[in-house]
Design an enzyme around this catalytic site. Sequence first.
Site, PDB file in Angstrom:
ATOM      1  CE  LYS A 144      13.109  -4.563 -17.105  1.00 45.43           C
ATOM      2  NZ  LYS A 144      12.140  -5.848 -16.939  1.00 45.43           N
ATOM      3  N   PRO A 167      11.703  -1.671  -9.536  1.00 49.01           N
ATOM      4  CG  PRO A 167      11.903  -3.845  -9.579  1.00 49.01           C
ATOM      5  CD  PRO A 167      11.350  -2.807 -10.103  1.00 49.01           C
TER       6      PRO A 167
HETATM    7  P1  NAD Z   1      15.088 -14.142 -13.339  1.00 48.56           P
HETATM    8  O1  NAD Z   1      16.164 -14.328 -14.567  1.00 48.56           O
HETATM    9  O2  NAD Z   1      15.373 -14.594 -12.168  1.00 48.56           O
HETATM   10  O3  NAD Z   1      13.847 -14.322 -13.911  1.00 48.56           O
HETATM   11  C1  NAD Z   1      13.125 -13.806 -15.248  1.00 48.56           C
HETATM   12  C2  NAD Z   1      12.443 -15.239 -15.795  1.00 48.56           C
HETATM   13  O4  NAD Z   1      11.914 -14.852 -17.006  1.00 48.56           O
HETATM   14  C3  NAD Z   1      13.183 -16.342 -15.939  1.00 48.56           C
HETATM   15  O5  NAD Z   1      12.731 -17.391 -15.458  1.00 48.56           O
HETATM   16  C4  NAD Z   1      13.248 -16.745 -17.393  1.00 48.56           C
HETATM   17  O6  NAD Z   1      13.360 -18.033 -17.924  1.00 48.56           O
HETATM   18  C5  NAD Z   1      12.149 -15.872 -17.786  1.00 48.56           C
HETATM   19  N1  NAD Z   1      12.410 -15.582 -19.351  1.00 48.56           N
HETATM   20  C6  NAD Z   1      13.515 -14.805 -19.925  1.00 48.56           C
HETATM   21  N2  NAD Z   1      13.205 -14.567 -21.218  1.00 48.56           N
HETATM   22  C7  NAD Z   1      11.842 -15.117 -21.402  1.00 48.56           C
HETATM   23  C8  NAD Z   1      11.061 -15.182 -22.637  1.00 48.56           C
HETATM   24  N3  NAD Z   1      11.565 -14.643 -23.826  1.00 48.56           N
HETATM   25  N4  NAD Z   1       9.953 -15.871 -22.636  1.00 48.56           N
HETATM   26  C9  NAD Z   1       9.303 -16.226 -21.475  1.00 48.56           C
HETATM   27  N5  NAD Z   1      10.083 -16.277 -20.235  1.00 48.56           N
HETATM   28  C10 NAD Z   1      11.421 -15.619 -20.245  1.00 48.56           C
HETATM   29  O7  NAD Z   1      15.145 -12.371 -13.242  1.00 48.56           O
HETATM   30  P2  NAD Z   1      14.350 -11.568 -11.941  1.00 48.56           P
HETATM   31  O8  NAD Z   1      15.604 -11.069 -11.045  1.00 48.56           O
HETATM   32  O9  NAD Z   1      13.438 -12.446 -11.383  1.00 48.56           O
HETATM   33  O10 NAD Z   1      13.980 -10.482 -12.650  1.00 48.56           O
HETATM   34  C11 NAD Z   1      12.545 -10.144 -12.678  1.00 48.56           C
HETATM   35  C12 NAD Z   1      12.272  -8.873 -13.374  1.00 48.56           C
HETATM   36  O11 NAD Z   1      12.663  -7.796 -12.656  1.00 48.56           O
HETATM   37  C13 NAD Z   1      13.047  -8.573 -14.844  1.00 48.56           C
HETATM   38  O12 NAD Z   1      12.181  -7.879 -15.640  1.00 48.56           O
HETATM   39  C14 NAD Z   1      14.061  -7.438 -14.330  1.00 48.56           C
HETATM   40  O13 NAD Z   1      14.613  -6.824 -15.572  1.00 48.56           O
HETATM   41  C15 NAD Z   1      13.575  -6.724 -13.263  1.00 48.56           C
HETATM   42  N6  NAD Z   1      14.694  -6.360 -12.394  1.00 48.56           N
HETATM   43  C16 NAD Z   1      15.372  -6.992 -11.463  1.00 48.56           C
HETATM   44  C17 NAD Z   1      16.120  -6.715 -10.722  1.00 48.56           C
HETATM   45  C18 NAD Z   1      17.182  -7.575  -9.969  1.00 48.56           C
HETATM   46  O14 NAD Z   1      17.989  -7.307  -9.057  1.00 48.56           O
HETATM   47  N7  NAD Z   1      16.988  -8.992  -9.661  1.00 48.56           N
HETATM   48  C19 NAD Z   1      16.320  -5.310 -10.489  1.00 48.56           C
HETATM   49  C20 NAD Z   1      15.529  -4.473 -11.055  1.00 48.56           C
HETATM   50  C21 NAD Z   1      14.556  -5.138 -12.003  1.00 48.56           C
END
Ligand code: NAD
Length: 242
Positions: A144, A167
Amino acid sequence: MTPKKEVYLVIGGSGFVGRHIVEHLLARGDIVSVFDIVQRHHDVDFCSGDITDESRLLEVFTKTGTTCIIHTASPPHGAKDPSIYYKVNVDGCKAVISAAQAAGVQKLVYTSSAGVVFDGGDVVNLDERAPFPEKSFDAYNDSKAQGEKLILEANGKGGLLTVALRPAGIFGEGDRQMMVGLYQAYQRGQTHFQVGDNNNLFDYTYVGNLARAHLIAADKLSSPPLANSSQETLTTDSLKAA
Ligand code: NAD
Protein backbone atom coordinates in the site's frame (compact mmCIF):
# COMPACT_ATOMS: atom_id res chain seq x y z
CA MET A 1 -20.42 28.34 -20.31
CA THR A 2 -21.54 25.34 -18.22
CA PRO A 3 -18.49 23.40 -16.97
CA LYS A 4 -18.14 19.86 -18.35
CA LYS A 5 -19.66 17.28 -16.03
CA GLU A 6 -17.24 14.96 -14.30
CA VAL A 7 -17.40 11.27 -15.34
CA TYR A 8 -16.36 9.00 -12.46
CA LEU A 9 -14.99 5.46 -12.57
CA VAL A 10 -14.79 3.69 -9.21
CA ILE A 11 -12.16 0.95 -9.37
CA GLY A 12 -13.06 -1.67 -6.78
CA GLY A 13 -16.61 -0.28 -6.83
CA SER A 14 -18.08 -3.70 -5.95
CA GLY A 15 -16.23 -3.62 -2.61
CA PHE A 16 -17.20 -2.25 0.81
CA VAL A 17 -15.73 1.26 0.49
CA GLY A 18 -16.17 1.45 -3.29
CA ARG A 19 -19.87 0.68 -3.02
CA HIS A 20 -20.44 3.55 -0.57
CA ILE A 21 -18.53 5.93 -2.87
CA VAL A 22 -20.74 4.86 -5.78
CA GLU A 23 -23.87 5.48 -3.68
CA HIS A 24 -22.65 8.96 -2.67
CA LEU A 25 -21.93 9.83 -6.32
CA LEU A 26 -25.32 8.53 -7.48
CA ALA A 27 -27.04 10.47 -4.66
CA ARG A 28 -25.65 13.76 -5.92
CA GLY A 29 -26.57 12.94 -9.53
CA ASP A 30 -23.08 12.21 -10.87
CA ILE A 31 -22.21 9.96 -13.81
CA VAL A 32 -20.47 6.85 -12.47
CA SER A 33 -19.28 3.43 -13.67
CA VAL A 34 -17.65 0.60 -11.73
CA PHE A 35 -14.49 -1.32 -12.68
CA ASP A 36 -13.94 -4.55 -10.71
CA ILE A 37 -13.08 -8.22 -11.09
CA VAL A 38 -16.48 -9.14 -9.63
CA GLN A 39 -19.94 -7.64 -10.01
CA ARG A 40 -21.97 -7.45 -6.80
CA HIS A 41 -24.45 -4.68 -7.64
CA HIS A 42 -26.60 -4.15 -10.69
CA ASP A 43 -27.77 -0.53 -10.51
CA VAL A 44 -24.72 1.04 -12.13
CA ASP A 45 -22.73 0.66 -15.36
CA PHE A 46 -20.27 -2.20 -14.73
CA CYS A 47 -16.94 -2.83 -16.49
CA SER A 48 -15.31 -6.14 -15.71
CA GLY A 49 -11.51 -6.19 -15.51
CA ASP A 50 -8.34 -6.61 -13.51
CA ILE A 51 -6.27 -3.49 -12.74
CA THR A 52 -3.08 -5.31 -13.66
CA ASP A 53 -4.38 -5.41 -17.27
CA GLU A 54 -3.34 -1.98 -18.59
CA SER A 55 -4.88 -2.41 -22.04
CA ARG A 56 -8.26 -3.26 -20.48
CA LEU A 57 -8.00 -0.19 -18.24
CA LEU A 58 -7.23 2.03 -21.22
CA GLU A 59 -10.16 0.55 -23.13
CA VAL A 60 -12.56 1.22 -20.22
CA PHE A 61 -11.26 4.75 -19.46
CA THR A 62 -11.69 5.65 -23.13
CA LYS A 63 -15.08 3.97 -23.62
CA THR A 64 -16.61 5.56 -20.50
CA GLY A 65 -14.97 8.96 -21.09
CA THR A 66 -13.67 8.86 -17.49
CA THR A 67 -12.43 12.21 -16.15
CA CYS A 68 -11.99 11.14 -12.50
CA ILE A 69 -10.87 7.74 -11.22
CA ILE A 70 -11.48 6.75 -7.61
CA HIS A 71 -9.22 3.72 -7.05
CA THR A 72 -10.24 1.63 -4.03
CA ALA A 73 -9.24 -1.86 -5.23
CA SER A 74 -6.91 -4.05 -3.18
CA PRO A 75 -6.76 -7.68 -2.11
CA PRO A 76 -8.03 -7.95 1.49
CA HIS A 77 -5.58 -8.05 4.38
CA GLY A 78 -4.50 -11.58 5.39
CA ALA A 79 -3.69 -13.26 2.03
CA LYS A 80 -1.43 -16.33 2.35
CA ASP A 81 0.69 -15.42 -0.69
CA PRO A 82 2.11 -11.86 -0.28
CA SER A 83 2.96 -11.62 -4.00
CA ILE A 84 -0.70 -10.81 -4.72
CA TYR A 85 -0.29 -7.52 -2.83
CA TYR A 86 2.65 -6.39 -4.96
CA LYS A 87 0.91 -7.51 -8.15
CA VAL A 88 -2.32 -5.62 -7.46
CA ASN A 89 -1.24 -2.71 -5.23
CA VAL A 90 2.07 -1.85 -6.92
CA ASP A 91 1.90 -3.16 -10.51
CA GLY A 92 -1.84 -2.36 -10.54
CA CYS A 93 -1.22 1.26 -9.50
CA LYS A 94 1.44 1.59 -12.21
CA ALA A 95 -1.04 0.30 -14.81
CA VAL A 96 -3.82 2.62 -13.57
CA ILE A 97 -1.52 5.67 -13.73
CA SER A 98 -0.15 4.81 -17.14
CA ALA A 99 -3.58 4.07 -18.67
CA ALA A 100 -5.05 7.20 -17.05
CA GLN A 101 -2.33 9.39 -18.56
CA ALA A 102 -2.75 7.74 -21.98
CA ALA A 103 -6.54 8.23 -21.88
CA GLY A 104 -6.33 11.87 -20.75
CA VAL A 105 -8.00 11.25 -17.36
CA GLN A 106 -7.61 14.38 -15.22
CA LYS A 107 -8.04 13.17 -11.63
CA LEU A 108 -7.05 10.10 -9.64
CA VAL A 109 -8.10 9.60 -6.01
CA TYR A 110 -6.46 6.63 -4.28
CA THR A 111 -7.65 4.79 -1.18
CA SER A 112 -4.41 4.18 0.67
CA SER A 113 -4.22 3.01 4.29
CA ALA A 114 -3.06 4.33 7.67
CA GLY A 115 -0.98 1.13 7.71
CA VAL A 116 1.54 2.76 5.35
CA VAL A 117 3.15 4.45 8.37
CA PHE A 118 2.77 1.51 10.77
CA ASP A 119 5.83 -0.54 11.69
CA GLY A 120 4.35 -2.37 14.67
CA GLY A 121 5.10 0.38 17.21
CA ASP A 122 2.83 3.09 18.61
CA VAL A 123 1.71 5.75 16.14
CA VAL A 124 0.87 8.90 18.09
CA ASN A 125 -0.04 12.26 16.58
CA LEU A 126 1.50 11.34 13.24
CA ASP A 127 0.27 13.29 10.25
CA GLU A 128 0.66 13.08 6.48
CA ARG A 129 4.15 14.62 6.52
CA ALA A 130 5.74 11.69 8.39
CA PRO A 131 8.05 9.49 6.27
CA PHE A 132 7.28 5.84 5.60
CA PRO A 133 8.90 3.51 8.19
CA GLU A 134 12.17 1.79 7.21
CA LYS A 135 10.47 -1.57 7.60
CA SER A 136 6.74 -1.96 7.02
CA PHE A 137 4.65 -4.06 9.37
CA ASP A 138 3.80 -6.58 6.64
CA ALA A 139 3.53 -7.11 2.88
CA TYR A 140 0.04 -5.61 2.67
CA ASN A 141 1.12 -2.34 4.30
CA ASP A 142 4.37 -2.28 2.32
CA SER A 143 2.51 -2.70 -0.98
CA LYS A 144 0.00 0.00 0.00
CA ALA A 145 2.91 2.37 0.79
CA GLN A 146 4.57 1.63 -2.56
CA GLY A 147 1.26 2.11 -4.37
CA GLU A 148 0.59 5.41 -2.59
CA LYS A 149 4.09 6.66 -3.44
CA LEU A 150 3.53 5.93 -7.14
CA ILE A 151 0.15 7.67 -7.08
CA LEU A 152 1.50 10.81 -5.39
CA GLU A 153 4.59 10.95 -7.61
CA ALA A 154 2.28 10.95 -10.64
CA ASN A 155 0.66 14.19 -9.48
CA GLY A 156 0.88 16.86 -12.16
CA LYS A 157 2.37 14.49 -14.74
CA GLY A 158 0.71 13.70 -18.08
CA GLY A 159 -2.24 15.97 -17.24
CA LEU A 160 -3.15 13.95 -14.15
CA LEU A 161 -3.81 15.30 -10.63
CA THR A 162 -3.62 12.78 -7.81
CA VAL A 163 -4.39 12.48 -4.11
CA ALA A 164 -4.32 9.64 -1.57
CA LEU A 165 -6.44 9.10 1.55
CA ARG A 166 -5.29 6.96 4.49
CA PRO A 167 -8.17 5.43 6.45
CA ALA A 168 -7.45 3.19 9.46
CA GLY A 169 -10.18 0.76 10.58
CA ILE A 170 -13.42 1.17 8.62
CA PHE A 171 -16.84 0.19 9.92
CA GLY A 172 -20.37 0.43 8.57
CA GLU A 173 -22.96 -1.21 6.38
CA GLY A 174 -21.50 -3.90 4.10
CA ASP A 175 -18.27 -4.45 6.10
CA ARG A 176 -16.94 -7.96 5.43
CA GLN A 177 -13.66 -7.71 7.38
CA MET A 178 -13.68 -5.86 10.68
CA MET A 179 -16.88 -7.09 12.37
CA VAL A 180 -16.40 -10.55 10.84
CA GLY A 181 -12.93 -10.78 12.42
CA LEU A 182 -14.23 -9.58 15.80
CA TYR A 183 -17.10 -12.05 15.69
CA GLN A 184 -14.75 -14.92 14.79
CA ALA A 185 -12.56 -14.02 17.79
CA TYR A 186 -15.71 -14.07 19.94
CA GLN A 187 -16.71 -17.47 18.54
CA ARG A 188 -13.24 -18.83 19.36
CA GLY A 189 -13.72 -17.62 22.93
CA GLN A 190 -10.85 -15.13 22.63
CA THR A 191 -12.51 -12.57 24.84
CA HIS A 192 -10.72 -12.83 28.18
CA PHE A 193 -7.52 -10.95 27.49
CA GLN A 194 -6.46 -7.34 27.22
CA VAL A 195 -3.92 -5.70 24.96
CA GLY A 196 -2.05 -2.92 26.75
CA ASP A 197 -3.08 -1.07 29.91
CA ASN A 198 -6.62 -0.13 28.79
CA ASN A 199 -5.43 3.18 27.37
CA ASN A 200 -4.67 1.93 23.84
CA LEU A 201 -6.16 4.01 21.07
CA PHE A 202 -7.09 3.07 17.52
CA ASP A 203 -8.71 5.08 14.73
CA TYR A 204 -11.99 3.90 13.27
CA THR A 205 -13.85 5.70 10.53
CA TYR A 206 -17.47 5.30 9.48
CA VAL A 207 -17.56 4.19 5.85
CA GLY A 208 -20.08 6.89 4.87
CA ASN A 209 -17.71 9.61 6.14
CA LEU A 210 -14.84 8.00 4.23
CA ALA A 211 -16.92 7.91 1.04
CA ARG A 212 -17.67 11.62 1.49
CA ALA A 213 -13.97 12.32 2.05
CA HIS A 214 -13.20 10.71 -1.34
CA LEU A 215 -15.73 12.98 -3.08
CA ILE A 216 -14.31 16.06 -1.33
CA ALA A 217 -10.77 15.04 -2.30
CA ALA A 218 -11.87 14.60 -5.93
CA ASP A 219 -13.63 17.98 -5.95
CA LYS A 220 -10.56 19.67 -4.43
CA LEU A 221 -8.28 18.30 -7.15
CA SER A 222 -9.45 20.83 -9.70
CA SER A 223 -6.76 23.39 -8.98
CA PRO A 224 -3.33 23.05 -10.64
CA PRO A 225 -0.49 21.48 -8.59
CA LEU A 226 1.65 23.80 -6.47
CA ALA A 227 4.71 25.33 -8.17
CA ASN A 228 7.97 23.47 -7.40
CA SER A 229 6.05 20.56 -5.94
CA SER A 230 5.21 17.15 -7.37
CA GLN A 231 2.68 16.55 -4.63
CA GLU A 232 0.15 18.58 -2.75
CA THR A 233 -0.62 17.32 0.74
CA LEU A 234 -4.33 17.44 1.48
CA THR A 235 -4.24 17.35 5.27
CA THR A 236 -6.94 16.16 7.60
CA ASP A 237 -7.45 19.79 8.62
CA SER A 238 -8.03 20.90 5.03
CA LEU A 239 -10.56 18.10 4.55
CA LYS A 240 -12.39 19.19 7.71
CA ALA A 241 -12.48 22.75 6.40
CA ALA A 242 -13.95 21.64 3.04
P1 NAD B 1 -13.05 -4.84 -0.41
O1 NAD B 1 -12.32 -6.14 -0.48
O2 NAD B 1 -14.44 -4.84 0.15
O3 NAD B 1 -13.12 -4.17 -1.86
C1 NAD B 1 -12.04 -4.20 -2.76
C2 NAD B 1 -12.59 -4.41 -4.15
O4 NAD B 1 -11.48 -4.43 -5.05
C3 NAD B 1 -13.34 -5.74 -4.32
O5 NAD B 1 -14.62 -5.53 -4.91
C4 NAD B 1 -12.43 -6.55 -5.24
O6 NAD B 1 -13.15 -7.42 -6.13
C5 NAD B 1 -11.71 -5.44 -6.01
N1 NAD B 1 -10.43 -5.88 -6.55
C6 NAD B 1 -9.45 -6.57 -5.91
N2 NAD B 1 -8.44 -6.84 -6.73
C7 NAD B 1 -8.76 -6.29 -7.93
C8 NAD B 1 -8.10 -6.24 -9.18
N3 NAD B 1 -6.92 -6.84 -9.38
N4 NAD B 1 -8.71 -5.59 -10.21
C9 NAD B 1 -9.94 -5.01 -10.02
N5 NAD B 1 -10.61 -5.04 -8.85
C10 NAD B 1 -10.03 -5.68 -7.82
O7 NAD B 1 -12.10 -3.84 0.40
P2 NAD B 1 -12.49 -2.49 1.14
O8 NAD B 1 -12.61 -2.79 2.59
O9 NAD B 1 -13.62 -1.82 0.44
O10 NAD B 1 -11.16 -1.65 0.94
C11 NAD B 1 -11.10 -0.62 -0.04
C12 NAD B 1 -9.75 0.05 0.04
O11 NAD B 1 -9.57 0.62 1.33
C13 NAD B 1 -8.56 -0.88 -0.19
O12 NAD B 1 -7.65 -0.24 -1.04
C14 NAD B 1 -7.97 -1.08 1.20
O13 NAD B 1 -6.56 -1.27 1.12
C15 NAD B 1 -8.31 0.25 1.85
N6 NAD B 1 -8.45 0.14 3.30
C16 NAD B 1 -9.43 -0.66 3.84
C17 NAD B 1 -9.56 -0.73 5.24
C18 NAD B 1 -10.65 -1.56 5.88
O14 NAD B 1 -10.70 -1.62 7.12
N7 NAD B 1 -11.56 -2.17 5.13
C19 NAD B 1 -8.70 0.02 6.06
C20 NAD B 1 -7.72 0.84 5.46
C21 NAD B 1 -7.62 0.90 4.08
